[in-house]
Design an enzyme around this catalytic site. Structure first.
Site, mmCIF file in Angstrom:
data_model
loop_
_atom_site.group_PDB
_atom_site.id
_atom_site.type_symbol
_atom_site.label_atom_id
_atom_site.label_comp_id
_atom_site.label_asym_id
_atom_site.label_seq_id
_atom_site.Cartn_x
_atom_site.Cartn_y
_atom_site.Cartn_z
ATOM 1 N N ARG A 105 0.736 -1.203 -0.077
ATOM 2 C CA ARG A 105 0.077 -0.160 0.105
ATOM 3 C C ARG A 105 0.897 1.068 -0.044
ATOM 4 O O ARG A 105 2.030 1.305 0.682
ATOM 5 C CB ARG A 105 -0.948 -0.113 1.242
ATOM 6 C CG ARG A 105 -2.007 -1.155 1.019
ATOM 7 C CD ARG A 105 -2.935 -1.036 2.385
ATOM 8 N NE ARG A 105 -3.665 -2.115 2.023
ATOM 9 C CZ ARG A 105 -5.089 -2.301 1.446
ATOM 10 N NH1 ARG A 105 -5.447 -1.267 1.087
ATOM 11 N NH2 ARG A 105 -5.543 -3.238 1.297
ATOM 12 N N LEU A 114 1.948 4.853 0.961
ATOM 13 C CA LEU A 114 2.030 5.551 2.121
ATOM 14 C C LEU A 114 1.969 7.245 2.063
ATOM 15 O O LEU A 114 2.921 7.251 1.129
ATOM 16 C CB LEU A 114 3.024 5.208 3.174
ATOM 17 C CG LEU A 114 2.788 3.761 3.752
ATOM 18 C CD1 LEU A 114 4.150 3.369 4.624
ATOM 19 C CD2 LEU A 114 1.738 3.639 4.934
ATOM 20 N N ASP A 139 7.611 5.028 -5.369
ATOM 21 C CA ASP A 139 8.977 4.090 -5.492
ATOM 22 C C ASP A 139 9.909 5.314 -6.080
ATOM 23 O O ASP A 139 10.876 5.152 -7.036
ATOM 24 C CB ASP A 139 8.833 2.961 -6.584
ATOM 25 C CG ASP A 139 8.073 1.910 -6.119
ATOM 26 O OD1 ASP A 139 8.004 1.883 -4.772
ATOM 27 O OD2 ASP A 139 7.399 1.196 -6.973
ATOM 28 N N HIS A 154 12.271 -2.336 -3.240
ATOM 29 C CA HIS A 154 11.715 -2.555 -4.394
ATOM 30 C C HIS A 154 12.388 -3.449 -5.598
ATOM 31 O O HIS A 154 13.600 -3.511 -5.701
ATOM 32 C CB HIS A 154 11.420 -1.120 -5.236
ATOM 33 C CG HIS A 154 10.564 -1.292 -6.546
ATOM 34 N ND1 HIS A 154 9.294 -1.520 -6.436
ATOM 35 C CD2 HIS A 154 10.916 -1.206 -7.893
ATOM 36 C CE1 HIS A 154 8.637 -1.588 -7.648
ATOM 37 N NE2 HIS A 154 9.808 -1.632 -8.402
HETATM 38 C C1 GAR Z 1 9.459 -8.378 -2.380
HETATM 39 O O1 GAR Z 1 10.144 -9.096 -3.443
HETATM 40 C C2 GAR Z 1 9.571 -7.035 -2.533
HETATM 41 O O2 GAR Z 1 10.897 -6.383 -3.001
HETATM 42 C C3 GAR Z 1 8.146 -6.653 -3.176
HETATM 43 O O3 GAR Z 1 7.479 -7.758 -2.659
HETATM 44 C C4 GAR Z 1 8.215 -8.798 -2.216
HETATM 45 C C5 GAR Z 1 7.711 -9.094 -0.999
HETATM 46 O O4 GAR Z 1 8.310 -10.362 -0.500
HETATM 47 N N1 GAR Z 1 7.878 -5.472 -2.805
HETATM 48 C C6 GAR Z 1 7.256 -4.487 -3.844
HETATM 49 O O5 GAR Z 1 7.087 -4.873 -4.926
HETATM 50 C C7 GAR Z 1 6.810 -3.108 -3.438
HETATM 51 N N2 GAR Z 1 6.525 -2.367 -4.595
HETATM 52 P P1 GAR Z 1 8.213 -10.919 0.927
HETATM 53 O O6 GAR Z 1 6.963 -10.702 1.598
HETATM 54 O O7 GAR Z 1 8.718 -12.356 0.720
HETATM 55 O O8 GAR Z 1 9.248 -10.121 1.651
#
Ligand code: GAR
Length: 211
Positions: free
Chosen positions: A99, A101, A153, A117
């Site tokens: 989400r 912020l 981002d 990211h």
């Molecule tokens: C991760 O790959 C993180 O980089 C991505 O979600 C995944 C969470 O994995 N974040 C995004 O895409 C944010 N825009 P996790 O729950 O195994 O840490």
């Protein structure tokens, strides 16, 4: 950032399986990340991350996000701020928190929210960045750790790590390779922040020593 004797306190927010959370918790437990996880919060009641946190005896809370799909509503934002304030966090760590912020939250924790990211920003912001990279046909993608600002981002970049895209990659294989890099990069950056080795100057982050 942390000049006192009090342990540096992390508040971790996530929505998913929690592999970044586990890497961070393991690094804290091993003493390579000089910090304490003060609270873990998810907007998803069934997020495996909460279970991983409870297994480790860490305070883990579901806080309902409200009615929007991509952000917190006002009451939820207030509840998140309260939980993090009560836990006396020094840094808010987004670990797969899906989400955006904004406003009051970022004012409360100005320059104290970081995110990971799964691409080399500014390429492929937003959702499923690994799939965007694959569809675009880049040969390298990677991971970015950055401060969170009002954009999506777009905040000042702390560190990046490249990851190759290989022939035959599927979204799942590429994301798995990216996540492997995440598990090393995020704890290393958080350790530098906990030791007060990084400061922000506009869009630049200035490191006392490289990661
Ligand atoms: C991760 O790959 C993180 O980089 C991505 O979600 C995944 C969470 O994995 N974040 C995004 O895409 C944010 N825009 P996790 O729950 O195994 O840490």
């Amino acid at each position: 950032m942390n000049n006192s004797q009090r342990p540096f306190r992390l508040g971790i927010l996530g929505s998913g399986k929690g592999s970044n959370f586990v890497a961070i918790a393991d690094a804290c437990a091993a003493g390579v990340l000089p910090a304490t996880i003060a609270v873990v919060v998810s907007d998803v009641a069934t997020a495996p991350m909460l279970e991983r946190a409870r297994e480790r005896g860490l305070p883990a809370r579901f806080i309902a996000p409200g009615n929007f799909r991509t952000k917190l509503d006002e009451a939820a934002e207030t509840a998140y701020i309260k939980a993090l304030r009560e836990a006396e966090v020094d840094l808010v760590v987004l670990a797969g928190f899906m989400r955006i912020l904004k406003g009051e939250f970022l004012r409360e924790f100005a320059h104290r929210v970081v995110n990971i990211h799964p691409s080399l920003l500014p390429s492929f912001p937003g959702l499923e960045a690994w799939k965007q990279a694959l569809d675009y046909g880049v040969k390298y993608t990677g991971v970015t750790v950055h401060f969170v600002d009002q954009g999506v981002d777009t905040g000042p970049i702390l560190a990046q790590q490249t990851v190759p895209v290989l022939g035959g990659d599927t979204p799942a294989t590429l994301h798995a390779r990216i996540q492997e890099a995440e598990r090393t990069l995020y704890p290393a950056v958080l350790a530098a922040l906990a030791r007060g080795e990084v400061r922000v100057d506009g869009r630049q982050t200035i490191w006392r020593a490289p990661v």
